[in-house]
Design a protein around this motif. Structure first.
Motif, mmCIF file in Angstrom:
data_model
loop_
_atom_site.group_PDB
_atom_site.id
_atom_site.type_symbol
_atom_site.label_atom_id
_atom_site.label_comp_id
_atom_site.label_asym_id
_atom_site.label_seq_id
_atom_site.Cartn_x
_atom_site.Cartn_y
_atom_site.Cartn_z
ATOM 1 N N ASN A 5 0.931 -1.356 -0.004
ATOM 2 C CA ASN A 5 -0.058 0.045 0.022
ATOM 3 C C ASN A 5 0.807 1.262 0.065
ATOM 4 O O ASN A 5 0.600 2.146 -0.526
ATOM 5 N N HIS A 6 1.931 1.265 0.587
ATOM 6 C CA HIS A 6 3.008 2.366 0.690
ATOM 7 C C HIS A 6 3.397 2.596 -0.772
ATOM 8 O O HIS A 6 3.369 3.714 -0.955
ATOM 9 N N ILE A 7 3.819 1.509 -1.101
ATOM 10 C CA ILE A 7 4.365 1.661 -2.818
ATOM 11 C C ILE A 7 3.117 2.419 -3.543
ATOM 12 O O ILE A 7 3.536 3.193 -4.334
ATOM 13 N N LEU A 8 1.937 1.623 -3.461
ATOM 14 C CA LEU A 8 0.884 2.309 -4.404
ATOM 15 C C LEU A 8 0.599 3.713 -4.470
ATOM 16 O O LEU A 8 0.397 4.417 -5.078
ATOM 17 N N ASP A 9 0.589 4.191 -2.761
ATOM 18 C CA ASP A 9 0.453 5.600 -2.468
ATOM 19 C C ASP A 9 1.320 6.353 -3.187
ATOM 20 O O ASP A 9 1.105 7.386 -3.956
ATOM 21 N N ALA A 10 2.832 6.181 -3.268
ATOM 22 C CA ALA A 10 3.639 6.713 -3.573
ATOM 23 C C ALA A 10 3.710 6.575 -5.360
ATOM 24 O O ALA A 10 3.966 7.627 -5.974
ATOM 25 N N ALA A 11 3.390 5.528 -5.709
ATOM 26 C CA ALA A 11 3.424 5.376 -7.307
ATOM 27 C C ALA A 11 2.132 6.286 -7.821
ATOM 28 O O ALA A 11 2.187 6.958 -8.825
ATOM 29 N N ALA A 22 6.582 8.413 -17.429
ATOM 30 C CA ALA A 22 7.930 9.196 -17.044
ATOM 31 C C ALA A 22 8.270 8.680 -15.572
ATOM 32 O O ALA A 22 9.443 9.202 -15.120
ATOM 33 N N VAL A 23 7.604 7.650 -15.073
ATOM 34 C CA VAL A 23 8.041 7.272 -13.695
ATOM 35 C C VAL A 23 8.734 5.802 -13.923
ATOM 36 O O VAL A 23 8.213 4.767 -14.430
ATOM 37 N N SER A 24 9.692 5.614 -13.112
ATOM 38 C CA SER A 24 10.395 4.501 -12.849
ATOM 39 C C SER A 24 10.294 3.850 -11.809
ATOM 40 O O SER A 24 9.893 4.399 -10.631
ATOM 41 N N PHE A 25 10.823 2.420 -11.601
ATOM 42 C CA PHE A 25 10.707 1.728 -10.372
ATOM 43 C C PHE A 25 11.677 2.370 -9.295
ATOM 44 O O PHE A 25 11.470 2.497 -8.260
ATOM 45 N N ARG A 26 12.709 2.867 -9.947
ATOM 46 C CA ARG A 26 13.767 3.408 -8.919
ATOM 47 C C ARG A 26 13.257 4.855 -8.405
ATOM 48 O O ARG A 26 13.593 5.005 -7.307
ATOM 49 N N ASP A 27 12.531 5.696 -9.108
ATOM 50 C CA ASP A 27 11.735 6.804 -8.652
ATOM 51 C C ASP A 27 11.057 6.450 -7.442
ATOM 52 O O ASP A 27 11.096 7.174 -6.516
ATOM 53 N N ILE A 28 10.310 5.376 -7.585
ATOM 54 C CA ILE A 28 8.976 5.178 -6.465
ATOM 55 C C ILE A 28 9.961 4.227 -5.415
ATOM 56 O O ILE A 28 9.622 4.824 -4.254
ATOM 57 N N ALA A 29 10.864 3.716 -5.602
ATOM 58 C CA ALA A 29 11.573 3.075 -4.433
ATOM 59 C C ALA A 29 12.211 4.153 -3.641
ATOM 60 O O ALA A 29 12.169 4.091 -2.612
ATOM 61 N N SER A 30 12.802 5.174 -4.476
ATOM 62 C CA SER A 30 13.303 6.263 -3.761
ATOM 63 C C SER A 30 12.462 7.028 -2.906
ATOM 64 O O SER A 30 12.634 7.321 -1.833
ATOM 65 N N GLY A 50 0.922 -0.777 -12.371
ATOM 66 C CA GLY A 50 0.042 0.153 -13.351
ATOM 67 C C GLY A 50 -1.425 -0.601 -13.000
ATOM 68 O O GLY A 50 -2.275 0.282 -12.717
ATOM 69 N N LEU A 51 -1.589 -2.006 -13.102
ATOM 70 C CA LEU A 51 -2.933 -2.396 -13.138
ATOM 71 C C LEU A 51 -3.462 -2.356 -11.627
ATOM 72 O O LEU A 51 -4.597 -2.214 -11.487
ATOM 73 N N ALA A 52 -2.537 -2.775 -10.801
ATOM 74 C CA ALA A 52 -2.987 -2.606 -9.297
ATOM 75 C C ALA A 52 -3.365 -1.242 -8.957
ATOM 76 O O ALA A 52 -4.380 -1.042 -8.048
ATOM 77 N N LEU A 53 -2.750 -0.389 -9.597
ATOM 78 C CA LEU A 53 -3.109 0.859 -9.454
ATOM 79 C C LEU A 53 -4.373 1.638 -9.902
ATOM 80 O O LEU A 53 -5.332 2.051 -9.039
ATOM 81 N N VAL A 54 -4.587 1.095 -10.975
ATOM 82 C CA VAL A 54 -5.898 1.366 -11.651
ATOM 83 C C VAL A 54 -7.049 0.692 -11.003
ATOM 84 O O VAL A 54 -7.967 1.168 -10.460
#
Length: 176
Positions: A5-11, A22-30, A50-54
Protein backbone atom coordinates in the motif's frame (compact mmCIF):
# COMPACT_ATOMS: atom_id res chain seq x y z
CA UNK A 1 0.17 0.25 6.37
CA UNK A 2 1.57 -2.58 4.31
CA UNK A 3 4.59 -2.12 2.09
CA UNK A 4 2.45 -2.75 -0.98
CA UNK A 5 0.00 0.00 0.00
CA UNK A 6 2.86 2.38 0.74
CA UNK A 7 4.31 1.63 -2.69
CA UNK A 8 0.91 2.14 -4.33
CA UNK A 9 0.44 5.47 -2.55
CA UNK A 10 3.83 6.73 -3.71
CA UNK A 11 3.38 5.41 -7.24
CA UNK A 12 -0.10 6.91 -7.57
CA UNK A 13 1.04 10.35 -6.50
CA UNK A 14 4.06 10.33 -8.76
CA UNK A 15 2.16 8.96 -11.76
CA UNK A 16 -0.71 11.42 -11.32
CA UNK A 17 1.90 14.18 -11.36
CA UNK A 18 4.18 12.89 -14.13
CA UNK A 19 2.42 10.10 -16.00
CA UNK A 20 2.99 6.38 -16.24
CA UNK A 21 5.84 6.42 -18.72
CA UNK A 22 7.83 9.15 -16.96
CA UNK A 23 8.06 7.21 -13.69
CA UNK A 24 10.53 4.42 -13.01
CA UNK A 25 10.70 1.78 -10.31
CA UNK A 26 13.82 3.55 -9.09
CA UNK A 27 11.81 6.79 -8.60
CA UNK A 28 9.12 5.02 -6.59
CA UNK A 29 11.62 3.02 -4.54
CA UNK A 30 13.40 6.27 -3.67
CA UNK A 31 10.10 7.89 -2.62
CA UNK A 32 9.28 4.93 -0.38
CA UNK A 33 12.82 4.51 0.96
CA UNK A 34 13.36 0.97 -0.26
CA UNK A 35 15.54 -0.72 -2.85
CA UNK A 36 14.14 -1.21 -6.32
CA UNK A 37 14.44 -4.99 -5.83
CA UNK A 38 12.01 -4.73 -2.90
CA UNK A 39 9.50 -2.98 -5.12
CA UNK A 40 9.86 -5.78 -7.69
CA UNK A 41 9.04 -8.27 -4.93
CA UNK A 42 5.55 -6.74 -4.63
CA UNK A 43 5.12 -5.82 -8.31
CA UNK A 44 7.36 -7.91 -10.59
CA UNK A 45 6.71 -5.68 -13.64
CA UNK A 46 5.66 -2.09 -14.08
CA UNK A 47 2.50 -3.36 -15.77
CA UNK A 48 1.62 -5.22 -12.54
CA UNK A 49 2.02 -1.98 -10.61
CA UNK A 50 -0.01 -0.02 -13.15
CA UNK A 51 -2.84 -2.53 -13.09
CA UNK A 52 -2.87 -2.58 -9.28
CA UNK A 53 -3.00 1.24 -9.25
CA UNK A 54 -5.92 1.39 -11.65
CA UNK A 55 -7.81 -1.35 -9.79
CA UNK A 56 -7.34 0.36 -6.43
CA UNK A 57 -8.22 3.80 -7.82
CA UNK A 58 -11.38 2.47 -9.49
CA UNK A 59 -12.41 0.57 -6.38
CA UNK A 60 -11.92 3.63 -4.17
CA UNK A 61 -13.83 5.86 -6.60
CA UNK A 62 -16.77 3.45 -6.81
CA UNK A 63 -16.74 2.88 -3.06
CA UNK A 64 -17.10 6.60 -2.37
CA UNK A 65 -19.85 6.91 -4.97
CA UNK A 66 -21.81 4.04 -3.44
CA UNK A 67 -21.25 5.13 0.15
CA UNK A 68 -22.20 8.75 -0.45
CA UNK A 69 -25.27 8.04 -2.61
CA UNK A 70 -26.85 4.84 -1.32
CA UNK A 71 -29.18 6.49 1.19
CA UNK A 72 -30.29 9.33 -1.09
CA UNK A 73 -32.61 8.35 -3.95
CA UNK A 74 -32.42 11.81 -5.58
CA UNK A 75 -30.42 11.47 -8.82
CA UNK A 76 -29.52 15.18 -8.70
CA UNK A 77 -27.70 14.61 -5.43
CA UNK A 78 -26.00 11.50 -6.82
CA UNK A 79 -24.73 13.42 -9.82
CA UNK A 80 -23.45 16.12 -7.50
CA UNK A 81 -21.47 13.50 -5.57
CA UNK A 82 -19.98 12.31 -8.87
CA UNK A 83 -18.97 15.86 -9.75
CA UNK A 84 -17.59 16.45 -6.26
CA UNK A 85 -15.32 13.41 -6.54
CA UNK A 86 -13.72 14.99 -9.59
CA UNK A 87 -13.59 18.39 -7.90
CA UNK A 88 -11.71 16.92 -4.93
CA UNK A 89 -8.94 15.67 -7.20
CA UNK A 90 -8.56 19.15 -8.61
CA UNK A 91 -9.06 21.41 -5.61
CA UNK A 92 -7.92 19.27 -2.70
CA UNK A 93 -5.08 17.45 -4.42
CA UNK A 94 -4.22 19.64 -7.40
CA UNK A 95 -4.06 16.50 -9.50
CA UNK A 96 -5.76 14.86 -12.43
CA UNK A 97 -7.70 11.64 -12.12
CA UNK A 98 -5.22 8.74 -12.34
CA UNK A 99 -7.20 7.15 -15.16
CA UNK A 100 -7.28 10.41 -17.11
CA UNK A 101 -3.49 10.57 -16.92
CA UNK A 102 -3.21 6.96 -18.01
CA UNK A 103 -5.88 7.47 -20.66
CA UNK A 104 -3.78 10.21 -22.23
CA UNK A 105 -0.94 7.68 -22.46
CA UNK A 106 -3.10 4.74 -23.58
CA UNK A 107 -1.17 4.06 -26.77
CA UNK A 108 2.03 3.56 -24.76
CA UNK A 109 0.60 1.58 -21.86
CA UNK A 110 0.65 -2.18 -21.43
CA UNK A 111 -2.62 -3.59 -22.76
CA UNK A 112 -3.83 -4.86 -19.38
CA UNK A 113 -3.39 -1.39 -17.86
CA UNK A 114 -5.27 0.18 -20.77
CA UNK A 115 -8.06 -2.37 -20.24
CA UNK A 116 -8.27 -1.37 -16.58
CA UNK A 117 -8.53 2.30 -17.53
CA UNK A 118 -11.18 1.46 -20.11
CA UNK A 119 -13.15 -0.43 -17.44
CA UNK A 120 -12.91 2.55 -15.06
CA UNK A 121 -14.42 4.90 -17.61
CA UNK A 122 -17.04 2.37 -18.70
CA UNK A 123 -18.11 1.92 -15.08
CA UNK A 124 -18.36 5.67 -14.54
CA UNK A 125 -20.34 6.18 -17.73
CA UNK A 126 -22.75 3.41 -16.73
CA UNK A 127 -23.11 4.85 -13.23
CA UNK A 128 -23.80 8.37 -14.52
CA UNK A 129 -26.16 7.06 -17.20
CA UNK A 130 -28.13 5.25 -14.50
CA UNK A 131 -28.46 8.47 -12.52
CA UNK A 132 -29.58 10.35 -15.63
CA UNK A 133 -32.06 7.58 -16.47
CA UNK A 134 -33.58 7.79 -12.96
CA UNK A 135 -34.00 11.52 -13.54
CA UNK A 136 -35.79 10.92 -16.85
CA UNK A 137 -33.07 12.48 -19.01
CA UNK A 138 -33.33 11.78 -22.73
CA UNK A 139 -30.47 9.69 -24.12
CA UNK A 140 -28.90 9.03 -20.71
CA UNK A 141 -26.02 6.98 -22.12
CA UNK A 142 -24.96 9.67 -24.58
CA UNK A 143 -25.26 12.37 -21.96
CA UNK A 144 -23.21 10.29 -19.50
CA UNK A 145 -20.45 9.71 -22.08
CA UNK A 146 -20.30 13.44 -22.73
CA UNK A 147 -20.44 14.22 -19.00
CA UNK A 148 -17.57 11.93 -18.05
CA UNK A 149 -15.45 13.16 -20.96
CA UNK A 150 -16.22 16.78 -20.12
CA UNK A 151 -15.39 16.43 -16.43
CA UNK A 152 -12.11 14.65 -17.12
CA UNK A 153 -11.15 17.25 -19.72
CA UNK A 154 -12.19 20.08 -17.43
CA UNK A 155 -9.80 18.77 -14.78
CA UNK A 156 -6.93 19.06 -17.23
CA UNK A 157 -7.84 22.48 -18.61
CA UNK A 158 -8.52 23.93 -15.16
CA UNK A 159 -5.27 22.54 -13.75
CA UNK A 160 -3.10 23.73 -16.62
CA UNK A 161 -4.62 27.21 -16.62
CA UNK A 162 -4.98 27.41 -12.83
CA UNK A 163 -8.55 28.45 -13.51
CA UNK A 164 -11.06 26.43 -11.51
CA UNK A 165 -13.96 28.27 -13.13
CA UNK A 166 -13.42 26.01 -16.16
CA UNK A 167 -14.27 22.99 -14.04
CA UNK A 168 -17.28 24.71 -12.49
CA UNK A 169 -18.65 25.68 -15.92
CA UNK A 170 -18.45 22.05 -17.04
CA UNK A 171 -19.92 20.84 -13.75
CA UNK A 172 -22.94 23.07 -14.40
CA UNK A 173 -23.44 21.32 -17.75
CA UNK A 174 -23.21 17.86 -16.19
CA UNK A 175 -25.76 18.60 -13.45
CA UNK A 176 -29.46 18.08 -14.07
Amino acid sequence: MSSANHILDAAELRMREQGYNAVSFRDIASDVGIKSASLHYHFPKKADLGLALVARYAENFQSVLITETRLDPDPSNSIQVFIDLHRRALKDQGLLCLCAVFGAEAKGLPENVTQGVRAFFKSNIEWLASAYEKAGVKNPSSRAKAGVAALEGALMVALVNEDYSVFEAVADMVRL
